[in-house]
Design a protein around this motif. Structure first.
Motif, PDB file in Angstrom:
ATOM      1  N   SER A  26       0.766  -1.221  -0.042  1.00  0.00           N
ATOM      2  CA  SER A  26       0.135  -0.288   0.067  1.00  0.00           C
ATOM      3  C   SER A  26       1.010   1.232   0.057  1.00  0.00           C
ATOM      4  O   SER A  26       1.172   1.829   1.175  1.00  0.00           O
ATOM      5  CB  SER A  26      -0.795   0.002   1.211  1.00  0.00           C
ATOM      6  N   TRP A  28       0.234   4.170  -0.689  1.00  0.00           N
ATOM      7  CA  TRP A  28      -0.455   5.538  -0.368  1.00  0.00           C
ATOM      8  C   TRP A  28      -0.920   5.432   0.963  1.00  0.00           C
ATOM      9  O   TRP A  28      -1.637   4.766   1.323  1.00  0.00           O
ATOM     10  CB  TRP A  28      -1.485   5.927  -1.487  1.00  0.00           C
ATOM     11  N   CYS A  31      -2.789  11.877   4.218  1.00  0.00           N
ATOM     12  CA  CYS A  31      -1.823  12.975   4.220  1.00  0.00           C
ATOM     13  C   CYS A  31      -1.794  13.302   6.038  1.00  0.00           C
ATOM     14  O   CYS A  31      -3.056  13.609   6.553  1.00  0.00           O
ATOM     15  CB  CYS A  31      -2.755  13.950   3.727  1.00  0.00           C
ATOM     16  N   CYS A  46      -0.783  16.973  -0.539  1.00  0.00           N
ATOM     17  CA  CYS A  46      -1.438  15.852  -1.279  1.00  0.00           C
ATOM     18  C   CYS A  46      -2.328  16.322  -2.349  1.00  0.00           C
ATOM     19  O   CYS A  46      -2.955  15.673  -2.919  1.00  0.00           O
ATOM     20  CB  CYS A  46      -2.412  15.169  -0.140  1.00  0.00           C
ATOM     21  N   ARG A  51      -4.530  11.795   0.362  1.00  0.00           N
ATOM     22  CA  ARG A  51      -3.846  10.819   0.308  1.00  0.00           C
ATOM     23  C   ARG A  51      -2.168  11.206  -0.108  1.00  0.00           C
ATOM     24  O   ARG A  51      -2.278  11.966  -1.273  1.00  0.00           O
ATOM     25  CB  ARG A  51      -4.225   9.392  -0.789  1.00  0.00           C
ATOM     26  N   ARG A  52      -1.036  10.700   0.322  1.00  0.00           N
ATOM     27  CA  ARG A  52       0.204  11.005  -0.318  1.00  0.00           C
ATOM     28  C   ARG A  52       0.997   9.766  -0.258  1.00  0.00           C
ATOM     29  O   ARG A  52       1.022   8.796   0.403  1.00  0.00           O
ATOM     30  CB  ARG A  52       0.721  12.173   0.420  1.00  0.00           C
ATOM     31  N   PRO A  53       2.057   9.700  -1.061  1.00  0.00           N
ATOM     32  CA  PRO A  53       2.960   8.413  -0.855  1.00  0.00           C
ATOM     33  C   PRO A  53       3.786   8.561   0.253  1.00  0.00           C
ATOM     34  O   PRO A  53       4.196   9.443   1.006  1.00  0.00           O
ATOM     35  CB  PRO A  53       3.912   8.804  -2.144  1.00  0.00           C
ATOM     36  N   ARG A  54       4.034   7.193   0.723  1.00  0.00           N
ATOM     37  CA  ARG A  54       4.874   6.980   1.974  1.00  0.00           C
ATOM     38  C   ARG A  54       6.095   7.281   1.716  1.00  0.00           C
ATOM     39  O   ARG A  54       6.589   7.406   0.764  1.00  0.00           O
ATOM     40  CB  ARG A  54       4.524   5.582   2.541  1.00  0.00           C
ATOM     41  N   TRP A  57       8.176   4.595  -0.023  1.00  0.00           N
ATOM     42  CA  TRP A  57       7.676   4.408  -1.340  1.00  0.00           C
ATOM     43  C   TRP A  57       8.652   5.529  -2.080  1.00  0.00           C
ATOM     44  O   TRP A  57       8.928   5.262  -3.288  1.00  0.00           O
ATOM     45  CB  TRP A  57       6.306   4.582  -1.636  1.00  0.00           C
ATOM     46  N   GLN A  58       8.629   6.629  -1.520  1.00  0.00           N
ATOM     47  CA  GLN A  58       9.328   7.902  -2.176  1.00  0.00           C
ATOM     48  C   GLN A  58      10.825   7.570  -2.483  1.00  0.00           C
ATOM     49  O   GLN A  58      11.539   7.787  -3.447  1.00  0.00           O
ATOM     50  CB  GLN A  58       9.091   9.266  -1.505  1.00  0.00           C
TER      51      GLN A  58
END
Length: 72
Positions: A26, A28, A31, A46, A51-54, A57-58
């Motif tokens: 997951s 995302w 935020c 966001c 929602r924003r990327p973890r 993940w970034q």
């Protein structure tokens, strides 16, 4: 004392791997700036989606692009 260090290293490895699995399953997350009030249309973090990327993940995307581009 050596067993305590080994157990701490093992716990750190388990936590790191479980966060990696969480980011891959997951990517995302909610935020942090919008969370108390839900979706905020004016949130720049966001873009109002909530929602924003973890962070993991970034980092994965950054390293993947760095490898793809040849480190330039």
């Amino acid at each position: 004392m050596a067993t305590v260090i080994v157990l701490l290293a093992l716990c750190l490895l388990i936590v790191t791997l479980s966060y990696l699995v969480c980011c891959l399953a997951s990517p995302w997350g909610t935020c942090l700036r919008c969370r108390p009030g839900g979706k905020n249309r004016t949130c720049l973090a966001c873009n109002g989606t909530g929602r924003r990327p973890r962070i993991g993940w970034q980092l994965y995307v950054y390293l993947r692009r760095l490898h793809r581009d040849g480190g330039q």
